[in-house]
Design an enzyme around this catalytic site. Structure first.
Site, PDB file in Angstrom:
ATOM      1  N   GLY A   8       0.832  -1.221   0.000  1.00 35.23           N
ATOM      2  CA  GLY A   8       0.000   0.000   0.000  1.00 35.23           C
ATOM      3  C   GLY A   8       0.853   1.253   0.000  1.00 35.23           C
ATOM      4  N   GLY A  11      -0.327   4.971  -0.855  1.00 33.20           N
ATOM      5  CA  GLY A  11      -1.354   5.629  -0.058  1.00 33.20           C
ATOM      6  C   GLY A  11      -0.835   6.816   0.735  1.00 33.20           C
ATOM      7  N   GLN A  12      -1.734   7.367   1.563  1.00 31.54           N
ATOM      8  CA  GLN A  12      -1.403   8.584   2.320  1.00 31.54           C
ATOM      9  C   GLN A  12      -0.168   8.373   3.212  1.00 31.54           C
ATOM     10  OE1 GLN A  12      -4.293   9.853   5.245  1.00 31.54           O
ATOM     11  NE2 GLN A  12      -3.390  11.883   5.420  1.00 31.54           N
ATOM     12  N   ASP A  34       2.236  -1.762  -4.485  1.00 35.13           N
ATOM     13  CA  ASP A  34       0.824  -1.349  -4.396  1.00 35.13           C
ATOM     14  C   ASP A  34       0.089  -2.004  -5.554  1.00 35.13           C
ATOM     15  OD1 ASP A  34      -1.673   0.386  -4.285  1.00 35.13           O
ATOM     16  OD2 ASP A  34      -0.463   1.460  -2.819  1.00 35.13           O
ATOM     17  N   ILE A  35      -1.253  -1.864  -5.571  1.00 34.40           N
ATOM     18  CA  ILE A  35      -2.016  -2.331  -6.747  1.00 34.40           C
ATOM     19  C   ILE A  35      -2.256  -1.189  -7.711  1.00 34.40           C
ATOM     20  CG2 ILE A  35      -3.191  -4.373  -5.822  1.00 34.40           C
ATOM     21  CD1 ILE A  35      -5.593  -2.478  -5.232  1.00 34.40           C
ATOM     22  N   ARG A  36      -1.742   0.003  -7.389  1.00 35.26           N
ATOM     23  CA  ARG A  36      -1.790   1.134  -8.325  1.00 35.26           C
ATOM     24  C   ARG A  36      -0.361   1.448  -8.720  1.00 35.26           C
ATOM     25  NH1 ARG A  36      -4.116   6.028  -5.417  1.00 35.26           N
ATOM     26  NH2 ARG A  36      -3.295   5.133  -3.506  1.00 35.26           N
ATOM     27  N   ASP A  53      -0.515  -7.307  -5.155  1.00 36.62           N
ATOM     28  CA  ASP A  53      -1.843  -7.389  -4.548  1.00 36.62           C
ATOM     29  C   ASP A  53      -1.720  -8.281  -3.307  1.00 36.62           C
ATOM     30  OD1 ASP A  53      -4.475  -7.845  -3.857  1.00 36.62           O
ATOM     31  OD2 ASP A  53      -5.162  -8.164  -5.921  1.00 36.62           O
ATOM     32  N   TYR A 142     -14.819  -1.565   9.093  1.00 38.64           N
ATOM     33  CA  TYR A 142     -13.424  -1.149   9.291  1.00 38.64           C
ATOM     34  C   TYR A 142     -12.976  -1.511  10.711  1.00 38.64           C
ATOM     35  CZ  TYR A 142      -9.423   2.115   9.458  1.00 38.64           C
ATOM     36  OH  TYR A 142      -8.174   2.693   9.574  1.00 38.64           O
ATOM     37  N   LYS A 146     -10.165  -4.132  11.976  1.00 34.83           N
ATOM     38  CA  LYS A 146      -8.978  -3.657  12.702  1.00 34.83           C
ATOM     39  C   LYS A 146      -8.793  -4.422  14.017  1.00 34.83           C
ATOM     40  CE  LYS A 146      -7.085  -0.837   9.960  1.00 34.83           C
ATOM     41  NZ  LYS A 146      -5.751  -1.138   9.437  1.00 34.83           N
TER      42      LYS A 146
HETATM   43  N1  LIG Z   1      -4.676   7.771   7.180  1.00 35.19           N
HETATM   44  C1  LIG Z   1      -5.188   7.727   8.401  1.00 35.19           C
HETATM   45  O1  LIG Z   1      -5.696   8.730   8.924  1.00 35.19           O
HETATM   46  C2  LIG Z   1      -5.116   6.436   9.186  1.00 35.19           C
HETATM   47  C3  LIG Z   1      -5.525   6.435  10.529  1.00 35.19           C
HETATM   48  C4  LIG Z   1      -5.499   5.257  11.250  1.00 35.19           C
HETATM   49  C5  LIG Z   1      -5.013   4.090  10.672  1.00 35.19           C
HETATM   50  N2  LIG Z   1      -4.615   4.100   9.365  1.00 35.19           N
HETATM   51  C6  LIG Z   1      -4.163   2.834   8.785  1.00 35.19           C
HETATM   52  O2  LIG Z   1      -2.936   2.995   8.100  1.00 35.19           O
HETATM   53  C7  LIG Z   1      -2.892   2.115   6.955  1.00 35.19           C
HETATM   54  C8  LIG Z   1      -2.589   2.917   5.698  1.00 35.19           C
HETATM   55  O3  LIG Z   1      -3.547   3.955   5.582  1.00 35.19           O
HETATM   56  P1  LIG Z   1      -3.487   5.082   4.448  1.00 35.19           P
HETATM   57  O4  LIG Z   1      -4.156   6.262   5.011  1.00 35.19           O
HETATM   58  O5  LIG Z   1      -2.135   5.186   3.889  1.00 35.19           O
HETATM   59  O6  LIG Z   1      -4.503   4.423   3.393  1.00 35.19           O
HETATM   60  P2  LIG Z   1      -4.688   4.780   1.834  1.00 35.19           P
HETATM   61  O7  LIG Z   1      -6.078   4.406   1.472  1.00 35.19           O
HETATM   62  O8  LIG Z   1      -4.235   6.153   1.555  1.00 35.19           O
HETATM   63  O9  LIG Z   1      -3.671   3.762   1.164  1.00 35.19           O
HETATM   64  C9  LIG Z   1      -3.898   2.371   1.142  1.00 35.19           C
HETATM   65  C10 LIG Z   1      -3.205   1.795  -0.085  1.00 35.19           C
HETATM   66  O10 LIG Z   1      -3.485   0.384  -0.132  1.00 35.19           O
HETATM   67  C11 LIG Z   1      -3.608   0.034  -1.509  1.00 35.19           C
HETATM   68  N3  LIG Z   1      -4.375  -1.209  -1.609  1.00 35.19           N
HETATM   69  C12 LIG Z   1      -5.711  -1.377  -1.534  1.00 35.19           C
HETATM   70  N4  LIG Z   1      -6.019  -2.678  -1.726  1.00 35.19           N
HETATM   71  C13 LIG Z   1      -4.852  -3.335  -1.909  1.00 35.19           C
HETATM   72  C14 LIG Z   1      -4.514  -4.694  -2.161  1.00 35.19           C
HETATM   73  N5  LIG Z   1      -5.449  -5.641  -2.296  1.00 35.19           N
HETATM   74  N6  LIG Z   1      -3.196  -5.018  -2.261  1.00 35.19           N
HETATM   75  C15 LIG Z   1      -2.240  -4.068  -2.170  1.00 35.19           C
HETATM   76  N7  LIG Z   1      -2.499  -2.766  -1.961  1.00 35.19           N
HETATM   77  C16 LIG Z   1      -3.792  -2.405  -1.837  1.00 35.19           C
HETATM   78  C17 LIG Z   1      -4.307   1.222  -2.171  1.00 35.19           C
HETATM   79  O11 LIG Z   1      -4.059   1.270  -3.566  1.00 35.19           O
HETATM   80  C18 LIG Z   1      -3.685   2.394  -1.413  1.00 35.19           C
HETATM   81  O12 LIG Z   1      -2.589   2.968  -2.119  1.00 35.19           O
HETATM   82  C19 LIG Z   1      -4.255   1.405   6.930  1.00 35.19           C
HETATM   83  O13 LIG Z   1      -4.137   0.153   7.592  1.00 35.19           O
HETATM   84  C20 LIG Z   1      -5.143   2.315   7.738  1.00 35.19           C
HETATM   85  O14 LIG Z   1      -6.204   1.601   8.338  1.00 35.19           O
HETATM   86  C21 LIG Z   1      -4.653   5.247   8.614  1.00 35.19           C
END
Ligand SMILES: NC(=O)c1ccc[n+]([C@@H]2O[C@H](COP(=O)([O-])OP(=O)(O)OC[C@H]3O[C@@H](n4cnc5c(N)ncnc54)[C@H](O)[C@@H]3O)[C@@H](O)[C@H]2O)c1
Length: 324
Positions: A8, A11-12, A34-36, A53, A142, A146
């Site tokens: 992932g 992601g953010q 990532d998958i993107r 994936d 969710y 978790k």
């Molecule tokens: N951002 C927040 O505020 C926050 C807060 C608490 C916990 N978290 C946790 O941190 C982790 C990352 O969060 P984030 O904010 O970066 O999420 P995000 O949605 O920005 O990024 C998640 C990434 O996972 C990838 N993804 C989705 N399905 C997939 C798959 N099957 N295989 C591989 N990659 C896949 C997506 O393409 C994406 O780039 C998560 O577990 C989230 O629950 C985030």
């Protein structure tokens, strides 16, 4: 030499963690997946990138063999608001995907970081200064996924000796990458809208109090926990961590210190409001402070100033607005 795999990674969190880990451990030693496909040139070109994936166990182990991975940061997930729209996908990715990663980590003796969330708490959890060990009965997919993740990571540590570690993040605020569909995304959007339009319509009620953290502190937390002396860790997975606490109205007030004309309106989204109402008002993070020295740097005031400065540098604004 550490070889680190990040799932992932676009992601953010992943986009910033990848750059921080490459800086710390060397570009070639951090494999972003990532998958993107990444559009960010630095992320794509400065070090290995693989399409991966986490629902494909054979591909996970193949990538791990090729790169001789010994540490995994597993960030692939479906976040809270998207998870309520697509509960089936949230369970598949957040639980089955994690299971595949745990099995690969067990087989290849890897250390594993998995983030949990304040979403792992529910309405019956004590809301203020939520303790480290307390009632966890969330009613979102969710949250359910978790809590399952926290338990199975603890199980793999106890049963197989896997070096699994994790934190419960509050809402994370950053400017590099758009947030991925969580309930706290407003606290990112508000800064962009304040600078572009001096106005923001918030989907949560003005008095919705939630814990938050600026991304640089979140990156520090992950690296610090993974480098911590294991003999000091009593909890291992799902340490409460927090840095600040505010409501949308309080954040708007802080932004007004920099942009006096800024206006906030409210148009409540019942789904995200219900999720936010089921989460704690604030967390007790004393276990993280005691067991691995957690000590965040950014307050709401410092975060607000830095977000506005950094976004101003990035977005195209008329010149008179830039000189605010
Ligand atoms: N951002 C927040 O505020 C926050 C807060 C608490 C916990 N978290 C946790 O941190 C982790 C990352 O969060 P984030 O904010 O970066 O999420 P995000 O949605 O920005 O990024 C998640 C990434 O996972 C990838 N993804 C989705 N399905 C997939 C798959 N099957 N295989 C591989 N990659 C896949 C997506 O393409 C994406 O780039 C998560 O577990 C989230 O629950 C985030």
């Amino acid at each position: 030499m550490e070889k680190i795999l990040i799932t992932g990674a676009i992601g953010q969190i992943g986009s910033e963690l990848t750059m921080a880990l490459r800086e710390r451990y060397g570009k070639e030693n951090v494999i972003a997946t990532d998958i993107r496909m990444p559009t960010d040139v630095d992320l794509r070109d400065q070090g290995p990138f693989e399409f991966l994936d986490c629902l494909d166990p054979h591909h996970i182990t193949r990538v791990m063999q090729i790169y001789q991975v010994d540490t995994i940061y597993h960030l692939a997930a479906i976040l809270s608001a998207v998870g309520e729209a697509k509960p089936n996908q949230a369970w598949m990715v957040n639980v089955n995907g994690l299971y595949n990663i745990l099995e690969a980590a067990r087989q290849y003796h890897c250390a594993l970081f998995v983030p949990s969330s304040i979403g792992a708490f529910g309405r019956s959890t004590p809301k203020d200064k939520t303790p480290q060990d307390t009632i966890q009965r969330p009613d979102t997919m969710y949250g359910v996924s978790k809590v399952t993740g926290e338990l199975i990571c603890d199980y793999y540590h106890k049963r197989f000796g896997l070096d699994s570690r994790g934190v419960r993040f509050p809402g994370l605020i950053s400017y590099e990458t758009e947030p991925g569909g969580g309930t706290t995304d407003y606290a990112v959007e508000i800064f962009f809208e304040a600078l572009k339009h001096k106005k923001y319509t918030c989907y949560l009620k003005e008095d919705t109090s939630l814990d938050m953290m600026y991304m640089p502190d979140a990156i520090t937390a992950m690296i610090q926990l993974m480098e911590a002396d294991p003999s000091r860790l009593k909890h291992r997975n799902a340490f409460n961590v927090t840095a600040m606490n505010f409501t949308p109205a309080q954040l708007a007030e802080e932004i007004r210190k920099h942009i006096p004309e800024f206006e906030i309106e409210y148009s409540v989204d019942p789904i995200r409001q219900e999720i936010a109402d089921s989460w704690p008002n604030s967390l007790d993070d004393s276990a993280a402070r005691e067991e691995w020295g957690w000590n965040p740097k950014y307050s709401m005031a410092a975060l607000t100033k830095d977000m506005l400065d950094k976004i101003t540098e990035r977005i195209e604004l008329p010149s008179e607005q830039k000189s605010r």
